[in-house]
Design a protein around this motif. Structure first.
Motif, PDB file in Angstrom:
ATOM      1  N   PHE A  99       0.823  -1.208   0.000  1.00  0.00           N
ATOM      2  CA  PHE A  99       0.000   0.000   0.000  1.00  0.00           C
ATOM      3  C   PHE A  99       0.860   1.263   0.000  1.00  0.00           C
ATOM      4  O   PHE A  99       0.569   2.232  -0.696  1.00  0.00           O
ATOM      5  N   LEU A 100       1.939   1.224   0.781  1.00  0.00           N
ATOM      6  CA  LEU A 100       2.767   2.420   0.947  1.00  0.00           C
ATOM      7  C   LEU A 100       3.805   2.603  -0.159  1.00  0.00           C
ATOM      8  O   LEU A 100       4.106   3.729  -0.567  1.00  0.00           O
ATOM      9  N   PHE A 101       4.359   1.480  -0.672  1.00  0.00           N
ATOM     10  CA  PHE A 101       5.558   1.620  -1.491  1.00  0.00           C
ATOM     11  C   PHE A 101       5.463   1.096  -2.920  1.00  0.00           C
ATOM     12  O   PHE A 101       6.329   1.409  -3.741  1.00  0.00           O
ATOM     13  N   ALA A 102       4.438   0.288  -3.265  1.00  0.00           N
ATOM     14  CA  ALA A 102       4.397  -0.303  -4.608  1.00  0.00           C
ATOM     15  C   ALA A 102       4.283   0.769  -5.689  1.00  0.00           C
ATOM     16  O   ALA A 102       4.989   0.729  -6.701  1.00  0.00           O
ATOM     17  N   LYS A 103       3.387   1.734  -5.490  1.00  0.00           N
ATOM     18  CA  LYS A 103       3.218   2.790  -6.481  1.00  0.00           C
ATOM     19  C   LYS A 103       4.475   3.651  -6.617  1.00  0.00           C
ATOM     20  O   LYS A 103       4.949   3.884  -7.744  1.00  0.00           O
ATOM     21  N   TRP A 120      -1.653   3.323 -33.073  1.00  0.00           N
ATOM     22  CA  TRP A 120      -1.319   4.746 -33.037  1.00  0.00           C
ATOM     23  C   TRP A 120      -0.110   4.985 -32.129  1.00  0.00           C
ATOM     24  O   TRP A 120       0.789   5.751 -32.456  1.00  0.00           O
ATOM     25  N   ARG A 121      -0.101   4.289 -31.008  1.00  0.00           N
ATOM     26  CA  ARG A 121       1.007   4.406 -30.051  1.00  0.00           C
ATOM     27  C   ARG A 121       1.253   3.034 -29.443  1.00  0.00           C
ATOM     28  O   ARG A 121       0.325   2.246 -29.252  1.00  0.00           O
ATOM     29  N   TYR A 122       2.515   2.765 -29.141  1.00  0.00           N
ATOM     30  CA  TYR A 122       2.895   1.471 -28.573  1.00  0.00           C
ATOM     31  C   TYR A 122       3.817   1.703 -27.379  1.00  0.00           C
ATOM     32  O   TYR A 122       4.828   2.410 -27.494  1.00  0.00           O
ATOM     33  N   ILE A 123       3.469   1.122 -26.232  1.00  0.00           N
ATOM     34  CA  ILE A 123       4.254   1.288 -24.998  1.00  0.00           C
ATOM     35  C   ILE A 123       4.712  -0.076 -24.508  1.00  0.00           C
ATOM     36  O   ILE A 123       3.896  -0.994 -24.342  1.00  0.00           O
ATOM     37  N   GLU A 124       6.007  -0.231 -24.292  1.00  0.00           N
ATOM     38  CA  GLU A 124       6.545  -1.415 -23.620  1.00  0.00           C
ATOM     39  C   GLU A 124       6.878  -1.036 -22.189  1.00  0.00           C
ATOM     40  O   GLU A 124       7.501   0.002 -21.948  1.00  0.00           O
ATOM     41  N   ARG A 125       6.480  -1.860 -21.259  1.00  0.00           N
ATOM     42  CA  ARG A 125       6.639  -1.536 -19.837  1.00  0.00           C
ATOM     43  C   ARG A 125       6.981  -2.789 -19.049  1.00  0.00           C
ATOM     44  O   ARG A 125       6.719  -3.913 -19.494  1.00  0.00           O
ATOM     45  N   PRO A 126       7.529  -2.609 -17.827  1.00  0.00           N
ATOM     46  CA  PRO A 126       7.735  -3.764 -16.950  1.00  0.00           C
ATOM     47  C   PRO A 126       6.393  -4.386 -16.571  1.00  0.00           C
ATOM     48  O   PRO A 126       5.384  -3.691 -16.450  1.00  0.00           O
ATOM     49  N   LEU A 136       8.895   5.702  -9.614  1.00  0.00           N
ATOM     50  CA  LEU A 136      10.231   6.283  -9.491  1.00  0.00           C
ATOM     51  C   LEU A 136      11.337   5.402 -10.053  1.00  0.00           C
ATOM     52  O   LEU A 136      12.404   5.911 -10.426  1.00  0.00           O
ATOM     53  N   ILE A 137      11.106   4.101 -10.106  1.00  0.00           N
ATOM     54  CA  ILE A 137      12.184   3.190 -10.521  1.00  0.00           C
ATOM     55  C   ILE A 137      11.802   2.396 -11.780  1.00  0.00           C
ATOM     56  O   ILE A 137      12.421   2.532 -12.833  1.00  0.00           O
ATOM     57  N   LEU A 138      10.772   1.566 -11.672  1.00  0.00           N
ATOM     58  CA  LEU A 138      10.446   0.678 -12.789  1.00  0.00           C
ATOM     59  C   LEU A 138      10.010   1.431 -14.044  1.00  0.00           C
ATOM     60  O   LEU A 138      10.297   1.004 -15.164  1.00  0.00           O
ATOM     61  N   SER A 139       9.313   2.535 -13.873  1.00  0.00           N
ATOM     62  CA  SER A 139       8.793   3.254 -15.034  1.00  0.00           C
ATOM     63  C   SER A 139       9.902   3.791 -15.938  1.00  0.00           C
ATOM     64  O   SER A 139       9.658   4.097 -17.112  1.00  0.00           O
ATOM     65  N   PHE A 162      -3.865   5.876  -8.397  1.00  0.00           N
ATOM     66  CA  PHE A 162      -4.140   4.451  -8.246  1.00  0.00           C
ATOM     67  C   PHE A 162      -2.936   3.719  -7.644  1.00  0.00           C
ATOM     68  O   PHE A 162      -1.809   3.840  -8.135  1.00  0.00           O
ATOM     69  N   ARG A 163      -3.177   2.972  -6.579  1.00  0.00           N
ATOM     70  CA  ARG A 163      -2.114   2.258  -5.876  1.00  0.00           C
ATOM     71  C   ARG A 163      -1.884   0.907  -6.535  1.00  0.00           C
ATOM     72  O   ARG A 163      -2.703   0.001  -6.439  1.00  0.00           O
ATOM     73  N   LEU A 164      -0.758   0.803  -7.208  1.00  0.00           N
ATOM     74  CA  LEU A 164      -0.412  -0.422  -7.914  1.00  0.00           C
ATOM     75  C   LEU A 164      -0.123  -1.553  -6.932  1.00  0.00           C
ATOM     76  O   LEU A 164       0.302  -1.326  -5.797  1.00  0.00           O
ATOM     77  N   SER A 165      -0.320  -2.767  -7.400  1.00  0.00           N
ATOM     78  CA  SER A 165      -0.009  -3.940  -6.590  1.00  0.00           C
ATOM     79  C   SER A 165       0.231  -5.123  -7.514  1.00  0.00           C
ATOM     80  O   SER A 165      -0.387  -5.230  -8.577  1.00  0.00           O
ATOM     81  N   ASN A 166       1.121  -6.022  -7.115  1.00  0.00           N
ATOM     82  CA  ASN A 166       1.311  -7.268  -7.844  1.00  0.00           C
ATOM     83  C   ASN A 166       0.533  -8.398  -7.197  1.00  0.00           C
ATOM     84  O   ASN A 166       0.803  -9.573  -7.451  1.00  0.00           O
ATOM     85  N   ASP A 167      -0.429  -8.032  -6.356  1.00  0.00           N
ATOM     86  CA  ASP A 167      -1.339  -8.998  -5.751  1.00  0.00           C
ATOM     87  C   ASP A 167      -2.662  -8.900  -6.504  1.00  0.00           C
ATOM     88  O   ASP A 167      -3.268  -7.827  -6.586  1.00  0.00           O
ATOM     89  N   LYS A 168      -3.115 -10.024  -7.048  1.00  0.00           N
ATOM     90  CA  LYS A 168      -4.293  -9.996  -7.908  1.00  0.00           C
ATOM     91  C   LYS A 168      -5.543  -9.551  -7.164  1.00  0.00           C
ATOM     92  O   LYS A 168      -6.356  -8.771  -7.682  1.00  0.00           O
TER      93      LYS A 168
END
Length: 383
Positions: free
Chosen positions: A30-34, A108-114, A39-42, A225-231
């Motif tokens: 909750f605190l650090f995933a976003k 029109w646009r293509y984005i590759e991301r982690p 700041l790093i993965l993006s 939006f708070r990202l998470s790798n928990d489904k």
């Protein structure tokens, strides 16, 4: 005072205990995933310009080509383009140069991301990338490759979603009916209530109108939006969260397949048709209901048991409870595709090794040869 059954008490105590066990991890997420992603993965994100011109209708298509670009990916992208939308492709992997050039010819646009944050992580990157365009858009479509679509001979979902004339259109919804514990499934009452706490529209296909896109709060929802790798957290914050944001703000909403009167529909089926629906039920995370369905079929669903009186009401309520517990997109996928022109087939059941994969194969047998061969080839490649 009515006593709470022991099995329900044990279930609730176990649920609370499991919540306590994951609390530290949930708090860290909750605190650090976003911030970790932003700041790093993006910084690993890459954006390319495609050959399709910009339009006032954009379709964000999120895909994860772990096995490379597939024909089903291309089929979906080309469908979006034919429907008059400018495809904005968000890829949770790195394509080789040949595959990248293929998709650039149709977007029109293509984005590759982690690969972080499930579908809502990818949707978020796509939406943040079009901040300057949002207010001028007529429609924004969100979809992903968790399904095979469009299915041959199915409805033209984009046209049907637009024809609903609502601000927030989906293909299907889940958890609008109060489900019963599997042991109490015969007590189910099919009463759709879209104000239920966990009700949500499925995020694999959403079509959003300009009325929503023009608001500051829509962009803020995604920015914050708070990202998470928990489904489960992603479903709660994403599918459920966005659905409730739409409802709370008074926007109109609906699905192209509603199943508002599933109970009435089932009452019109023959005994054999009900048994067939039960044979084709898909249970993703509901092993107890799956066991109940198998027990029912053993007793009432074979040629050897046809001389027995068929318990129609039991069959109808078994199906209704399965749908209430898991949502229509999985549980009655076969019924939707064969009899309701449903345009989407969830992929994950094809890779179950408990007999569920046979339901998918039976559906595919009624598809045209090219589509069937393409999908069977994908299934043979493994998940």
């Amino acid at each position: 005072m009515r006593k709470v059954p022991l099995y329900k008490l044990k279930r609730e105590l176990l649920r609370l205990w499991n919540q306590l066990l994951v609390l530290p991890e949930a708090l860290l997420s909750f605190l650090f995933a976003k911030p970790y992603y932003d700041l790093i993965l993006s910084k690993k994100r890459r954006t390319f310009h495609g050959k399709v011109e910009q339009k006032d209708r954009i379709a964000i298509y999120l895909f994860y080509p772990k096995k490379g670009l597939l024909k089903s990916h291309q089929r979906s992208i080309e469908y979006l383009q034919r429907a008059g939308y400018a495809p904005l492709l968000v890829c949770n992997a790195t394509l080789n140069e040949a595959d990248r050039q293929t998709v650039l010819n149709h977007c029109w646009r293509y984005i590759e991301r982690p690969n972080f944050g499930y579908d809502f992580g990818g949707y978020r990157d796509g939406i943040l990338s079009i901040r300057s365009e949002l207010r001028s858009l007529d429609r924004l479509l969100l979809t992903n490759d968790s399904t095979w679509f469009p299915l041959p001979k199915a409805m033209d979902w984009i046209a049907e979603s637009e024809a609903l004339n609502v601000d927030y259109a989906a293909a299907a919804w889940a958890w609008a009916v109060k489900a019963k514990d599997p042991k109490d499934f015969e007590d189910i009452q099919w009463q759709v209530d879209k104000n239920r706490r966990n009700f949500h529209y499925a995020s694999y296909a959403l079509n959003i109108s300009s009325a929503i896109l023009a608001t500051d709060d829509f962009f803020k929802f995604w920015k914050r939006f708070r990202l998470s790798n928990d489904k489960k957290r992603t479903v709660r914050r994403g599918e459920i969260g966005l659905t409730h944001w739409v409802i709370r703000n008074g926007f109109s909403h609906g699905a192209t397949t509603e199943m508002l009167e599933l109970d009435r529909l089932l009452s019109t089926k023959t005994d054999e048709e009900l048994a067939e629906i039960i044979r084709n039920l898909i249970f993703v995370t509901d092993p107890v209901m799956k066991s109940i369905a198998q027990t029912f079929l053993t007793a009432h669903g074979t040629s050897e048991t046809q001389h027995k009186a068929f318990p129609r009401k039991t069959a109808e309520r078994l199906i209704a409870n399965a749908v209430a517990r898991q949502g229509m997109s999985y549980s009655i996928m076969s019924e939707l595709i064969k009899n309701h022109d449903f345009a989407f087939m969830k992929k994950s059941p094809a890779f179950f090794k408990d007999g569920t994969e046979n339901v998918v194969k039976n559906i595919l047998e009624e598809s045209d040869a090219d589509f069937q061969n393409d999908i069977m080839h994908e299934i043979s490649m493994g998940k």
